[in-house]
Design a protein around this motif. Structure first.
Motif, short mmCIF file in Angstrom:
data_model
loop_
_atom_site.label_atom_id
_atom_site.label_comp_id
_atom_site.label_asym_id
_atom_site.label_seq_id
_atom_site.Cartn_x
_atom_site.Cartn_y
_atom_site.Cartn_z
N ARG A 264 1.13 -0.85 -0.04
CA ARG A 264 0.17 0.06 -0.01
C ARG A 264 0.92 1.34 -0.18
N PHE A 265 1.84 1.64 1.11
CA PHE A 265 2.64 1.92 1.28
C PHE A 265 3.57 2.44 -0.46
N GLU A 266 3.56 1.30 -1.01
CA GLU A 266 4.83 1.49 -2.14
C GLU A 266 3.83 1.96 -3.33
N ARG A 267 2.46 1.67 -3.14
CA ARG A 267 1.96 1.89 -4.67
C ARG A 267 0.93 3.18 -4.10
N MET A 268 1.31 4.00 -3.02
CA MET A 268 1.71 5.67 -2.90
C MET A 268 2.75 6.67 -3.82
N ILE A 269 3.37 6.05 -3.27
CA ILE A 269 4.87 6.37 -3.65
C ILE A 269 4.55 6.62 -5.72
N GLY A 270 4.15 4.92 -6.18
CA GLY A 270 4.22 5.23 -7.29
C GLY A 270 3.11 5.86 -8.08
N SER A 271 2.07 6.45 -7.10
CA SER A 271 1.60 7.43 -8.17
C SER A 271 2.11 9.19 -7.51
N GLN A 272 3.17 9.01 -6.81
CA GLN A 272 3.34 10.44 -7.54
C GLN A 272 4.80 10.58 -8.28
N ASP A 273 5.23 11.75 -8.46
CA ASP A 273 6.45 12.14 -9.85
C ASP A 273 7.43 11.28 -8.77
N PRO A 274 8.28 10.08 -9.18
CA PRO A 274 9.33 9.56 -8.42
C PRO A 274 10.92 10.50 -8.33
N PHE A 275 10.58 11.72 -9.23
CA PHE A 275 11.57 12.76 -8.39
C PHE A 275 11.28 13.70 -7.06
N SER A 276 9.78 13.83 -7.03
CA SER A 276 9.67 14.34 -6.24
C SER A 276 10.27 14.36 -4.34
N ALA A 277 10.20 15.76 -3.96
CA ALA A 277 10.59 15.52 -2.62
C ALA A 277 9.57 14.48 -1.84
N GLU A 278 8.65 14.11 -1.60
CA GLU A 278 7.59 13.81 -1.27
C GLU A 278 7.70 12.08 -1.38
N ALA A 279 7.49 11.79 -2.58
CA ALA A 279 7.89 10.32 -2.84
C ALA A 279 9.45 9.98 -2.55
N ASN A 280 10.20 10.79 -2.72
CA ASN A 280 11.76 10.59 -1.79
C ASN A 280 11.65 10.21 -0.42
N LYS A 281 11.12 11.25 0.47
CA LYS A 281 10.90 11.16 1.95
C LYS A 281 10.30 10.43 2.18
N MET A 282 8.68 9.82 1.61
CA MET A 282 8.42 8.86 1.82
C MET A 282 9.27 7.68 1.82
N SER A 283 9.91 7.20 0.60
CA SER A 283 10.56 6.09 0.65
C SER A 283 11.81 6.25 1.29
N LEU A 284 12.23 6.87 1.62
CA LEU A 284 13.49 6.79 2.85
C LEU A 284 12.69 6.34 4.73
N LEU A 285 11.53 7.04 4.57
CA LEU A 285 10.51 6.92 5.26
C LEU A 285 9.90 5.13 5.87
N ILE A 286 9.84 4.61 4.96
CA ILE A 286 8.87 3.02 4.34
C ILE A 286 10.10 1.92 4.11
#
Length: 142
Positions: free
Chosen positions: A57-79
């Motif tokens: 579920r977390f990875e789907r959330m990340i995948g729905s964003q621009d992979p180079f965005s700060a938000e996607a990168n922060k989420m990946s760092l956390l999860i």
């Protein structure tokens, strides 16, 4: 029973293992979860645990964003950077690793707190204080 509810505090044994409450093990068994995804909670000083579907579920959330965005990168760092896979032993015990201890401050006891679709591991006094604070804040709103 298909939700993690209530809380329980158990002692860590001499080998660093703690028994997961039987009600939590029953939820895991019903969902046929054999491997737990554990992540450092985003808000509380707790480690959260659930089946690998939560990571999906977390990875789907990340995948729905621009992979180079700060938000996607922060989420990946956390999860991803703040998560590991763990397993219960044959007797329903979990090894309380440095990953858990360092983030939570857990020493000799663990409070398991149900959170619906996942559960958390807390240092007992921190859980009691946070639950009391949440109750007071909720009561003040009413």
């Amino acid at each position: 029973m298909n939700r993690f509810l209530s809380n329980a505090t158990n002692r860590i044994d001499a080998k660093g293992r703690v028994s997961v409450p039987s009600t939590f093990r029953a939820v895991l068994a019903q969902a046929a979860v054999s491997e737990l995804y554990a992540w450092q909670d985003f808000v509380f000083p707790a480690v959260s645990m659930a089946g690998p579907e939560v990571l999906d579920r977390f990875e789907r959330m990340i995948g729905s964003q621009d992979p180079f965005s700060a938000e996607a990168n922060k989420m990946s760092l956390l999860i991803h950077g703040g998560g590991v896979f763990m397993k219960l032993d044959g007797e329903g015990r979990l090894l309380v690793t440095d990953f858990i201890r360092d983030f939570t401050g857990i020493t000799d006891r663990v409070t398991f707190a149900g959170r619906g679709d996942h559960f958390q591991l807390w240092e007992p006094a921190a859980f009691e204080e946070m639950q009391s604070r949440a109750r007071k804040e909720r009561t003040a709103i009413s």
